[in-house]
Write an enzyme that holds these catalytic residues in place. Structure first.
Site, PDB file in Angstrom:
ATOM      1  N   ASP A   1      -8.000  -9.902   0.660  1.00 44.98           N
ATOM      2  CA  ASP A   1      -8.612  -9.019   1.655  1.00 44.98           C
ATOM      3  C   ASP A   1      -9.963  -9.557   2.129  1.00 44.98           C
ATOM      4  O   ASP A   1     -10.527  -9.052   3.089  1.00 44.98           O
ATOM      5  CB  ASP A   1      -8.789  -7.608   1.085  1.00 44.98           C
ATOM      6  CG  ASP A   1      -7.880  -6.604   1.776  1.00 44.98           C
ATOM      7  OD1 ASP A   1      -7.252  -6.962   2.774  1.00 44.98           O
ATOM      8  OD2 ASP A   1      -7.814  -5.451   1.311  1.00 44.98           O
TER       9      ASP A   1
ATOM     10  N   GLY B   1       0.176   0.380   5.323  1.00 49.21           N
ATOM     11  CA  GLY B   1       0.594  -0.481   6.422  1.00 49.21           C
ATOM     12  C   GLY B   1      -0.351  -1.598   6.799  1.00 49.21           C
ATOM     13  O   GLY B   1      -0.340  -2.056   7.942  1.00 49.21           O
ATOM     14  N   GLY B   2      -1.219  -2.058   5.886  1.00 48.35           N
ATOM     15  CA  GLY B   2      -2.108  -3.167   6.207  1.00 48.35           C
ATOM     16  C   GLY B   2      -3.088  -2.818   7.313  1.00 48.35           C
ATOM     17  O   GLY B   2      -3.502  -1.671   7.470  1.00 48.35           O
TER      18      GLY B   2
ATOM     19  N   THR C   1       0.827  -1.206   0.000  1.00 53.08           N
ATOM     20  CA  THR C   1       0.000   0.000   0.000  1.00 53.08           C
ATOM     21  C   THR C   1       0.858   1.251   0.000  1.00 53.08           C
ATOM     22  O   THR C   1       1.972   1.250   0.513  1.00 53.08           O
ATOM     23  CB  THR C   1      -0.934  -0.018   1.229  1.00 53.08           C
ATOM     24  OG1 THR C   1      -1.644  -1.247   1.261  1.00 53.08           O
ATOM     25  CG2 THR C   1      -1.930   1.123   1.212  1.00 53.08           C
TER      26      THR C   1
ATOM     27  N   THR D   1      -3.698   0.727  -3.060  1.00 47.70           N
ATOM     28  CA  THR D   1      -3.102  -0.549  -2.691  1.00 47.70           C
ATOM     29  C   THR D   1      -3.226  -1.583  -3.797  1.00 47.70           C
ATOM     30  O   THR D   1      -4.201  -1.577  -4.558  1.00 47.70           O
ATOM     31  CB  THR D   1      -3.745  -1.106  -1.398  1.00 47.70           C
ATOM     32  OG1 THR D   1      -3.073  -2.316  -1.021  1.00 47.70           O
ATOM     33  CG2 THR D   1      -5.228  -1.390  -1.592  1.00 47.70           C
TER      34      THR D   1
ATOM     35  N   SER E   1     -11.136  -3.352   3.554  1.00 49.95           N
ATOM     36  CA  SER E   1      -9.754  -2.897   3.697  1.00 49.95           C
ATOM     37  C   SER E   1      -9.608  -2.154   5.017  1.00 49.95           C
ATOM     38  O   SER E   1     -10.568  -1.992   5.775  1.00 49.95           O
ATOM     39  CB  SER E   1      -9.367  -1.979   2.528  1.00 49.95           C
ATOM     40  OG  SER E   1      -9.855  -0.673   2.740  1.00 49.95           O
ATOM     41  N   SER E   2      -8.397  -1.689   5.281  1.00 52.40           N
ATOM     42  CA  SER E   2      -8.121  -0.868   6.469  1.00 52.40           C
ATOM     43  C   SER E   2      -7.665   0.532   6.092  1.00 52.40           C
ATOM     44  O   SER E   2      -7.198   1.280   6.952  1.00 52.40           O
ATOM     45  CB  SER E   2      -7.054  -1.545   7.334  1.00 52.40           C
ATOM     46  OG  SER E   2      -7.483  -2.807   7.764  1.00 52.40           O
TER      47      SER E   2
ATOM     48  N   GLU F   1      -6.112  -8.495  -4.474  1.00 49.83           N
ATOM     49  CA  GLU F   1      -7.045  -8.001  -3.461  1.00 49.83           C
ATOM     50  C   GLU F   1      -8.011  -9.069  -2.941  1.00 49.83           C
ATOM     51  O   GLU F   1      -8.647  -8.871  -1.898  1.00 49.83           O
ATOM     52  CB  GLU F   1      -7.857  -6.823  -4.018  1.00 49.83           C
ATOM     53  CG  GLU F   1      -7.055  -5.572  -4.292  1.00 49.83           C
ATOM     54  CD  GLU F   1      -6.496  -4.940  -3.030  1.00 49.83           C
ATOM     55  OE1 GLU F   1      -7.053  -5.182  -1.941  1.00 49.83           O
ATOM     56  OE2 GLU F   1      -5.515  -4.204  -3.125  1.00 49.83           O
TER      57      GLU F   1
END
Length: 346
Positions: A203, A250-251, A163, A181, A227-228, A200
């Site tokens: 995810d 950063g996930g 990302t 991302t 996602s975050s 993706e």
């Protein structure tokens, strides 16, 4: 040009002829895809309004929950990177991630209780479980108002780290906070015409059911994965004036990176570079994560004396922030020293 024609044909050919785990994407799949404009999720925090990205991202709501769960406490009087501040932020994170893992997914498929999850009274009641001198024994998702017919199981799902993030504010005050991302580093490791294809699908939850109940973030045709990503804009609540633009790659730890930076800027009144450079800390529902190789490591004994479980790990954020200073004109920028990039402006 992207969703139809030669480029689309080459994408489909690459996916369907992949030497490992070929997919069954068709040119009709690409031709029928539509990017959707979503309404932001916004809520008040002290004298500011915090606006972020709503479902299918869990970032905006979870960042907001962490901050509102901390709001009843005298955060501004706590020293940055102190045992008390890290414990409080982590306990708020445990509660917020519990809600995230149960309720947040693509709202086109799941009745995500957005209003309820951001309801001030609900979050105030949740924050009463937090103690400053001891961790909560067990953390469960809450029961937000407006929740009807909920019969899903929680699942944290795997979130990887391919990302990037950028913030820009122009001379007219127009602002962009953008997270992009391809999921894992180098995505699917397949390239078409010079660009990488993402992966993706990872995810989504790998388990469609848990304990006999469906998982909200399970894979379904046409569904977008959770996602975050947490691109964030901060406004003055009274005037609507833009105060800050913040975000990070950063996930699943993005949420904690952004919350830490916002607390630093808004509550501790740090300049953005100092707030960004603070050691990364927080909980994603498990032990308190302390950024290894930083001063946060020294907090481990004191946190464990409170009863907190901790672990030292690499927390490779890439936070960017631009902030309007309280005094004087212009803007002040900051870029994460953990990655490439600097703050520049005219």
């Amino acid at each position: 040009a992207f969703y139809k024609g030669d480029i689309a044909h080459d994408i489909v050919a690459t996916v369907t002829k992949a030497p490992v785990n070929p997919g069954d994407m068709t040119e009709a799949d690409l031709a029928n895809y539509q990017a959707k404009e979503r309404s932001p999720v916004c809520g008040d925090y002290r004298r500011w309004e915090i606006c972020g990205m709503g479902p299918p991202s869990s970032g905006g709501m979870t960042v907001y929950q962490i901050m509102k769960l901390m709001e009843p406490f005298p955060v501004g009087k706590l020293a940055p990177n102190s045992v008390e501040a890290v414990h409080l932020m982590s306990e708020a994170g445990r509660l917020a991630y519990a809600d995230r893992n149960l309720y947040m997914a693509d709202a086109d498929f799941i009745p995500v209780p957005i209003t309820g999850l951001m309801n001030g009274d609900y979050l105030k009641s949740r924050s009463k479980a937090i103690q400053m001198r001891a961790p909560m024994e067990k953390v469960e998702p809450g029961v937000p108002p407006q929740k009807t017919g909920w019969n899903f199981a929680p699942d944290p799902a795997m979130v990887l780290t391919g990302t990037s993030h950028i913030v820009v504010i122009d001379r007219f005050g127009n602002a962009v906070s953008m997270t992009t991302t391809i999921e894992d580093g180098f995505g699917s490791r397949m390239m078409v015409r010079g660009f990488l294809l993402n992966n993706e699908l990872t995810d989504f939850s790998f388990n469609p059911t848990e304990n006999g109940k469906p998982v909200a973030n399970r894979l379904e045709a046409g569904k977008r994965p959770r996602s975050s990503m947490a691109p964030t804009l901060v406004l003055d609540k009274k005037t609507g004036r833009l105060i800050a633009a913040v975000g990070s790659p950063g996930g699943s730890a993005i949420i904690n990176y952004v919350a830490k930076t916002l607390i630093g800027i808004l509550d501790w009144r740090l300049d953005p570079q100092t707030a960004i450079a603070l050691p990364n800390v927080g909980s994603r529902g498990g032990p308190i994560e302390l950024e290894q190789g930083t001063s946060a490591e020294s907090l481990k004994p004191a946190l464990e004396a409170l009863g907190d479980k901790t672990r030292l790990i690499e927390l490779n954020s890439g936070i960017q922030a631009i902030v309007r200073p309280a005094k004087g004109g212009g803007w002040v920028g900051g870029a994460d020293p953990r990655r490439e990039g600097i703050a520049l402006g005219d």
